[in-house]
Scaffold this motif. Structure first.
Motif, PDB file in Angstrom:
ATOM      1  N   TYR A   5       1.034  -1.428  -0.126  1.00 56.14           N
ATOM      2  CA  TYR A   5       0.360   0.066  -0.117  1.00 56.14           C
ATOM      3  C   TYR A   5       0.834   1.616   0.280  1.00 56.14           C
ATOM      4  O   TYR A   5       1.515   1.085   1.068  1.00 56.14           O
ATOM      5  CB  TYR A   5      -0.418  -0.302   1.424  1.00 56.14           C
ATOM      6  CG  TYR A   5      -2.210  -0.895   1.524  1.00 56.14           C
ATOM      7  CD1 TYR A   5      -3.584  -0.380   0.874  1.00 56.14           C
ATOM      8  CD2 TYR A   5      -1.822  -2.331   1.032  1.00 56.14           C
ATOM      9  CE1 TYR A   5      -4.300  -1.244   0.309  1.00 56.14           C
ATOM     10  CE2 TYR A   5      -3.131  -3.078   1.323  1.00 56.14           C
ATOM     11  CZ  TYR A   5      -4.359  -2.722   1.224  1.00 56.14           C
ATOM     12  OH  TYR A   5      -5.446  -3.708   0.291  1.00 56.14           O
ATOM     13  N   GLU A   6       0.496   1.716  -0.568  1.00 56.76           N
ATOM     14  CA  GLU A   6       1.322   3.725  -1.012  1.00 56.76           C
ATOM     15  C   GLU A   6       1.673   4.151  -0.094  1.00 56.76           C
ATOM     16  O   GLU A   6       2.773   5.284   0.662  1.00 56.76           O
ATOM     17  CB  GLU A   6       1.272   4.312  -2.427  1.00 56.76           C
ATOM     18  CG  GLU A   6       1.224   3.305  -3.224  1.00 56.76           C
ATOM     19  CD  GLU A   6       1.171   4.213  -4.926  1.00 56.76           C
ATOM     20  OE1 GLU A   6       0.788   5.674  -4.705  1.00 56.76           O
ATOM     21  OE2 GLU A   6       1.035   3.748  -5.983  1.00 56.76           O
ATOM     22  N   ASN A   7       0.265   3.834   0.747  1.00 59.36           N
ATOM     23  CA  ASN A   7      -0.014   5.220   1.904  1.00 59.36           C
ATOM     24  C   ASN A   7      -0.379   4.363   2.983  1.00 59.36           C
ATOM     25  O   ASN A   7      -0.171   3.148   2.854  1.00 59.36           O
ATOM     26  CB  ASN A   7      -0.859   6.107   1.622  1.00 59.36           C
ATOM     27  CG  ASN A   7      -0.636   6.808   0.378  1.00 59.36           C
ATOM     28  OD1 ASN A   7       0.430   7.755   0.752  1.00 59.36           O
ATOM     29  ND2 ASN A   7      -0.946   7.412  -0.579  1.00 59.36           N
ATOM     30  N   GLY A   8      -0.748   4.961   4.694  1.00 58.33           N
ATOM     31  CA  GLY A   8      -0.485   4.186   4.922  1.00 58.33           C
ATOM     32  C   GLY A   8      -2.095   3.432   5.281  1.00 58.33           C
ATOM     33  O   GLY A   8      -3.025   3.601   4.218  1.00 58.33           O
ATOM     34  N   VAL A   9      -2.246   2.894   6.442  1.00 57.78           N
ATOM     35  CA  VAL A   9      -4.059   1.670   6.013  1.00 57.78           C
ATOM     36  C   VAL A   9      -4.546   2.109   7.710  1.00 57.78           C
ATOM     37  O   VAL A   9      -3.515   2.162   8.780  1.00 57.78           O
ATOM     38  CB  VAL A   9      -3.993   0.921   5.732  1.00 57.78           C
ATOM     39  CG1 VAL A   9      -3.561  -0.147   4.173  1.00 57.78           C
ATOM     40  CG2 VAL A   9      -3.225  -0.521   6.844  1.00 57.78           C
ATOM     41  N   TYR A  10      -5.634   1.315   7.462  1.00 63.29           N
ATOM     42  CA  TYR A  10      -6.386   1.338   9.271  1.00 63.29           C
ATOM     43  C   TYR A  10      -6.948   0.149   8.922  1.00 63.29           C
ATOM     44  O   TYR A  10      -6.930  -0.532   7.761  1.00 63.29           O
ATOM     45  CB  TYR A  10      -7.475   3.029   9.270  1.00 63.29           C
ATOM     46  CG  TYR A  10      -7.393   3.390   9.286  1.00 63.29           C
ATOM     47  CD1 TYR A  10      -7.127   4.253  10.406  1.00 63.29           C
ATOM     48  CD2 TYR A  10      -6.923   4.529   8.968  1.00 63.29           C
ATOM     49  CE1 TYR A  10      -7.446   5.802  11.267  1.00 63.29           C
ATOM     50  CE2 TYR A  10      -6.699   5.968   8.613  1.00 63.29           C
ATOM     51  CZ  TYR A  10      -6.548   6.121   9.880  1.00 63.29           C
ATOM     52  OH  TYR A  10      -6.843   7.801  10.106  1.00 63.29           O
ATOM     53  N   LEU A  11      -6.036  -1.176  10.251  1.00 65.16           N
ATOM     54  CA  LEU A  11      -6.898  -1.968   9.798  1.00 65.16           C
ATOM     55  C   LEU A  11      -8.194  -1.792  11.436  1.00 65.16           C
ATOM     56  O   LEU A  11      -7.886  -1.469  12.265  1.00 65.16           O
ATOM     57  CB  LEU A  11      -5.864  -2.933  10.900  1.00 65.16           C
ATOM     58  CG  LEU A  11      -6.115  -3.757  10.737  1.00 65.16           C
ATOM     59  CD1 LEU A  11      -6.277  -4.838   9.512  1.00 65.16           C
ATOM     60  CD2 LEU A  11      -4.760  -5.561  12.142  1.00 65.16           C
ATOM     61  N   ARG A  12      -9.245  -2.661  10.610  1.00 71.51           N
ATOM     62  CA  ARG A  12     -10.515  -2.359  11.194  1.00 71.51           C
ATOM     63  C   ARG A  12     -10.966  -3.880  11.722  1.00 71.51           C
ATOM     64  O   ARG A  12     -11.011  -4.497  10.924  1.00 71.51           O
ATOM     65  CB  ARG A  12     -11.469  -1.690  11.180  1.00 71.51           C
ATOM     66  CG  ARG A  12     -12.681  -1.913  12.004  1.00 71.51           C
ATOM     67  CD  ARG A  12     -13.567  -0.712  11.384  1.00 71.51           C
ATOM     68  NE  ARG A  12     -14.319  -0.615  10.189  1.00 71.51           N
ATOM     69  CZ  ARG A  12     -15.116   0.181   8.514  1.00 71.51           C
ATOM     70  NH1 ARG A  12     -14.686   1.760   9.353  1.00 71.51           N
ATOM     71  NH2 ARG A  12     -15.285   0.592   7.619  1.00 71.51           N
ATOM     72  N   ALA A  13     -11.186  -4.025  13.602  1.00 70.51           N
ATOM     73  CA  ALA A  13     -11.335  -5.504  13.655  1.00 70.51           C
ATOM     74  C   ALA A  13     -10.769  -6.463  13.537  1.00 70.51           C
ATOM     75  O   ALA A  13     -10.640  -7.908  13.189  1.00 70.51           O
ATOM     76  CB  ALA A  13     -13.263  -5.813  13.104  1.00 70.51           C
ATOM     77  N   GLY A  14      -9.067  -5.989  13.165  1.00 71.58           N
ATOM     78  CA  GLY A  14      -8.060  -7.137  12.855  1.00 71.58           C
ATOM     79  C   GLY A  14      -8.512  -7.345  11.313  1.00 71.58           C
ATOM     80  O   GLY A  14      -7.279  -8.434  11.179  1.00 71.58           O
ATOM     81  N   GLU A  16     -10.393  -5.651   8.212  1.00 69.93           N
ATOM     82  CA  GLU A  16     -10.303  -5.287   7.656  1.00 69.93           C
ATOM     83  C   GLU A  16     -10.211  -3.812   7.106  1.00 69.93           C
ATOM     84  O   GLU A  16      -8.729  -2.680   7.643  1.00 69.93           O
ATOM     85  CB  GLU A  16     -12.215  -4.776   7.289  1.00 69.93           C
ATOM     86  CG  GLU A  16     -12.638  -3.230   6.431  1.00 69.93           C
ATOM     87  CD  GLU A  16     -13.385  -2.601   6.650  1.00 69.93           C
ATOM     88  OE1 GLU A  16     -13.956  -1.891   5.661  1.00 69.93           O
ATOM     89  OE2 GLU A  16     -14.012  -2.413   7.792  1.00 69.93           O
ATOM     90  N   ILE A  17      -8.705  -4.692   6.151  1.00 72.21           N
ATOM     91  CA  ILE A  17      -7.712  -2.875   5.442  1.00 72.21           C
ATOM     92  C   ILE A  17      -8.861  -1.980   4.614  1.00 72.21           C
ATOM     93  O   ILE A  17      -8.906  -2.083   3.432  1.00 72.21           O
ATOM     94  CB  ILE A  17      -7.026  -3.510   5.060  1.00 72.21           C
ATOM     95  CG1 ILE A  17      -6.266  -4.712   5.580  1.00 72.21           C
ATOM     96  CG2 ILE A  17      -5.846  -2.595   4.247  1.00 72.21           C
ATOM     97  CD1 ILE A  17      -5.244  -5.219   4.865  1.00 72.21           C
ATOM     98  N   ILE A  18      -8.571  -0.437   5.209  1.00 70.66           N
ATOM     99  CA  ILE A  18      -8.630   0.720   4.795  1.00 70.66           C
ATOM    100  C   ILE A  18      -8.142   1.529   4.196  1.00 70.66           C
ATOM    101  O   ILE A  18      -6.749   2.037   5.072  1.00 70.66           O
ATOM    102  CB  ILE A  18      -9.713   1.083   5.808  1.00 70.66           C
ATOM    103  CG1 ILE A  18     -11.287   0.112   6.301  1.00 70.66           C
ATOM    104  CG2 ILE A  18     -10.327   2.139   4.942  1.00 70.66           C
ATOM    105  CD1 ILE A  18     -11.671   1.190   7.097  1.00 70.66           C
ATOM    106  N   ALA A  19      -7.864   2.207   3.225  1.00 72.59           N
ATOM    107  CA  ALA A  19      -6.369   2.794   2.888  1.00 72.59           C
ATOM    108  C   ALA A  19      -6.575   3.508   3.903  1.00 72.59           C
ATOM    109  O   ALA A  19      -7.739   4.508   3.031  1.00 72.59           O
ATOM    110  CB  ALA A  19      -6.447   3.035   1.468  1.00 72.59           C
TER     111      ALA A  19
END
Length: 751
Positions: A5-14, A16-19
């Motif tokens: 991933y070019e930029n940071g990500v959020y990881l939700r509930a371990g 779901e990856i969200i750019a």
């Protein structure tokens, strides 16, 4: 297979990856930074009260027998009276005792005497490789461990472990801290399940190949998360984890689960389990997405673990790929030696000459079982190809014997040896000249297998998983990808060999035991403090893309001199620039004359310096003289401090680089009182030129700002250049000013 991933990500509930750019509420970012496993572990060990500027105290330390002598000598000279935390001294690098007469055994006796005197844990030769012992007996959830070996990685057990130079261990022994800015954290998101025949080295090499060259995780923490972890055994995880070092990351940590708990319970340490997982929302500065089900058997061709191909892709383009490796060997050999690979192609198949399964990455129980399964009832053949297997510890060896795996390997013609790290750094099982060895070990840098291009000898290593190495062995040495794997029988850990042979000095406490010195164990030489102005002599200029620590100070046969600073220094850059030692020692002789009040040999240089505006009054007697190495990107590889100390003890005063490959090498440079200088422009100076830097002590307090320096060429021409230094802590600045960590500690003790 792998996506970055070019930029940071959020990881939700371990799961779901969200750019970062797709997340609806960016205001949660600061809170989500605290949602990583890394934040929780670092926060628990930080003593500064400021998470931006960490001052870390570790739970335990570990070293092996080519690093612990120098560390203990340094700490002793700095006033240490007892090991203040568990310190494990293993003997897995010089354990053969085959080079240098009694030298290696003398180091081992010194280590045992130090464990008794200061209250340490001593693991005798052949009992375990350093990292397997630490996994089995020391690592646990939420802990932090510091080791003087670059592959200090126990993340799969929930321990954030760091490999650093000896100076950083000395600081812990003196109750000081490991000081760093809070690092970026990159998620390694695992999904899917490995296909049959795909082993942990295949996964690890795929990751290294994806992130090394672009520096995606350099000096960052790799945090392993995602549903794919549940499909991996602990041995499998450990074998992936130890290879994170080859990405140049700072450390690693994994989410833990019932598999982790069971593995620790099997080793009698269930109490050391701690559930670790990201918070419901966690922010990561990057993400490496790995589909385990898409990984295929891999090979890292010479001369770096990042030179990765699938075995299928190699065979699809065999001639072209091998020709490129041959070209690289010519560059490495500098006209003295070369590796030929095209002549090893027979009927479209690549024939290799040796296989090795060993060490902290390859010698695990499950890797050896997989090799034994593949070779049961088969033969390694009676031709050139040979196979050697090194179980990673005596408990592993014991259970492999009980399971019948050792008999299967020996029956197939493999040689089984005791725990040893030698095949990883060029000591033991050196292949035939012009041979290609396939190894489930950690590195395949030039000369890592023991060749000496300067003497016309060159062989090379390709990295592969134990499963494909065994398949190759069963196929007469023709490179073969593994395709299937039998069931792995349950492992039973028996600590009897540890209970009977490991000296548990941390429990027994310090004693009055005198340190036992062999004739090769020498104290560090005296080093001077930094003067306000300095004059550097360009003693080596290396324009390779990366300069490894193996090139700075070769591994292998030099290991016997690791306790003898001046003896070891004679090998500095010997395989890359053989004239360096003589040039640096000549500069050191000039510095000794300066200290004695004689600078006439440099009178023409100082005449040119006095013509620089503002330098008319420069005093040569107050201007320190030292040698300097220029390299584009030095320090990829080992944590051993000797890569820097060898430069220092024969006159080194600075390095100039475009960037430093690893934090650990830069730390070593600093702890040995050398300036970690950098420059953006290409160097116009040559070996034999001088570089004058006025006001360098004051410049140390202005890190990041340009430092004016002047090149004085042999022709007499003078040119101004711009240098700089990246961030230094207040203590690091004082260490450089003092001339070394030893000097800094002595002054502090006296004060």
């Amino acid at each position: 297979m792998i996506k970055l991933y070019e930029n940071g990500v959020y990881l939700r509930a371990g799961k779901e990856i969200i750019a970062g750019e797709d997340f609806a509420d960016s205001g949660q970012k600061e809170a989500a930074k605290k949602g990583t496993i890394s934040w929780s572990v670092l926060a628990a060990h930080n003593t500064s009260g400021n998470m931006d500027k960490l001052k870390i105290k570790f739970d335990a330390l570990t070293s092996h027998d080519i690093t612990y002598v120098g560390i203990i000598q340094t700490a002793k000279a700095s006033g240490m009276e007892r090991f203040p935390l568990p310190y494990v001294l293993t003997n897995c690098h010089n354990s053969l005792c085959a080079v240098g007469g009694t030298i290696n055994s003398d180091d081992h006796i010194f280590g045992l005497s130090a464990a008794k005197r200061y209250g340490g844990i001593f693991v005798p030769p052949h009992i375990a490789v350093i990292h397997q012992y630490m996994r089995e007996m020391m690592a646990g959830g939420g802990k932090m461990i510091l080791g003087s070996d670059s592959h200090t990685r126990y993340g799969a057990l929930g321990t954030m472990a760091v490999g650093e130079g000896g100076g950083e261990l000395v600081k812990q022994l003196l109750n000081d801290s490991w000081d760093i800015d809070y690092p970026d954290v990159v998620a390694v998101y695992l999904t899917g399940k490995p296909a049959p025949g795909v082993g942990p080295h295949d996964v690890a090499l795929a990751i290294v190949g994806a992130v090394f060259k672009n520096g995606y995780v350099k000096n960052k923490v790799m945090e392993f998360v995602g549903p794919g972890i549940a499909n991996l055994s602990t041995d499998y995880r450990n074998s992936i984890d130890v290879m994170t070092t080859e990405t140049t990351c700072l450390s690693s940590i994994w989410q833990t689960d019932d598999e982790t708990r069971s593995w620790l319970a099997l080793h009698g340490r269930e109490a050391d389990y701690r559930a670790l997982s990201p918070q419901p929302l966690a922010w990561y500065d990057g993400c490496v997405y790995v589909d385990l089900s898409a990984i295929k058997p891999m090979i890292a061709l010479p001369f770096h673990p990042g030179n990765v191909y699938t075995i299928d892709a190699l065979y699809e383009n065999l001639t072209d790929i091998l020709r490129e490796v041959e070209k690289e060997s010519e560059r490495i050999g500098h006209g003295q030696a070369r590796l030929s690979l095209l002549d090893k192609v027979e009927n479209g198949r690549l024939k290799v000459q040796q296989g090795i399964i060993a060490g902290c990455s390859g010698g695990n129980y499950e890797n050896v079982i997989a090799a034994a399964n593949a070779l049961r009832g088969k033969s390694c053949g009676d031709d050139v190809f040979s196979l050697a297997v090194y179980p990673s510890s005596q408990p592993v060896f014991m259970n492999l014997t009980q399971q019948g795996a050792i008999a299967d390997l020996i029956g197939a013609g493999a040689i089984v040896r005791t725990a040893f790290c030698g095949p990883c750094f060029g000591a033991g099982d050196t292949p035939v000249n012009n041979g290609l060895s396939i190894r489930h070990t950690t590195r395949n840098f030039p000369n890592r297998e023991g060749s000496k291009p300067g003497n016309g000898q060159m062989s090379a290593v390709a990295l592969m998983d134990a499963r494909s190495i065994a398949a190759t062995a069963a196929n007469g040495g023709y490179l073969t990808a593994a395709t299937a794997e039998e069931r792995v029988p349950d492992y039973a850990f028996d600590p009897t060999s540890y209970r009977h042979r490991v000296y548990q000095g941390y429990v027994k406490g310090a004693t009055q035991q005198a340190l036992i010195y062999g004739p090769n164990i020498r104290d560090w030489p005296e080093l001077g403090a930094l003067t306000e102005n300095i004059l550097l002599s360009v003693s080596s200029k290396i324009l390779d893309e990366v300069t490894t620590t193996d090139e700075l100070i070769p591994s292998g046969e030099t290991s016997s001199y690791r306790s003898n600073p001046l003896g070891l220094a004679e090998f500095t850059l010997s395989r890359r620039d053989p004239g360096y030692v003589g040039r640096s020692k000549a500069v050191a002789a000039l510095e000794k004359k300066r200290q004695a009040g004689e600078v006439s040999e440099l009178a023409p240089v100082f005449e040119r310096i006095r013509q620089i505006p503002g330098q008319q009054q420069v005093d040569p007697l107050k201007t320190e003289i030292g040698s300097m190495i220029y390299a584009i990107k030095p320090g990829d590889g080992s944590a051993r401090e000797q890569a820097a100390s060898c430069q220092r003890v024969i006159g080194g005063l600075a390095n100039i680089a475009r960037q430093y490959a690893t934090k650990r090498y830069r730390s070593n440079v600093i702890n040995w009182g050398m300036l970690p200088l950098q420059m953006v422009d290409d160097p116009t100076f040559e070996v034999g030129d001088h570089i004058y830097i006025p006001g360098i002590r004051a410049a140390l307090d202005r890190c990041g700002e340009p430092i004016a320096a002047w090149v004085i060429r042999a022709s007499g021409e003078v040119e101004e250049i711009a240098l700089y230094m990246e961030n230094l802590t207040a203590e690091e600045r004082e260490i450089i000013k003092a001339g070394s960590l030893i000097n800094f500690n002595k002054a502090r003790q006296a004060g």
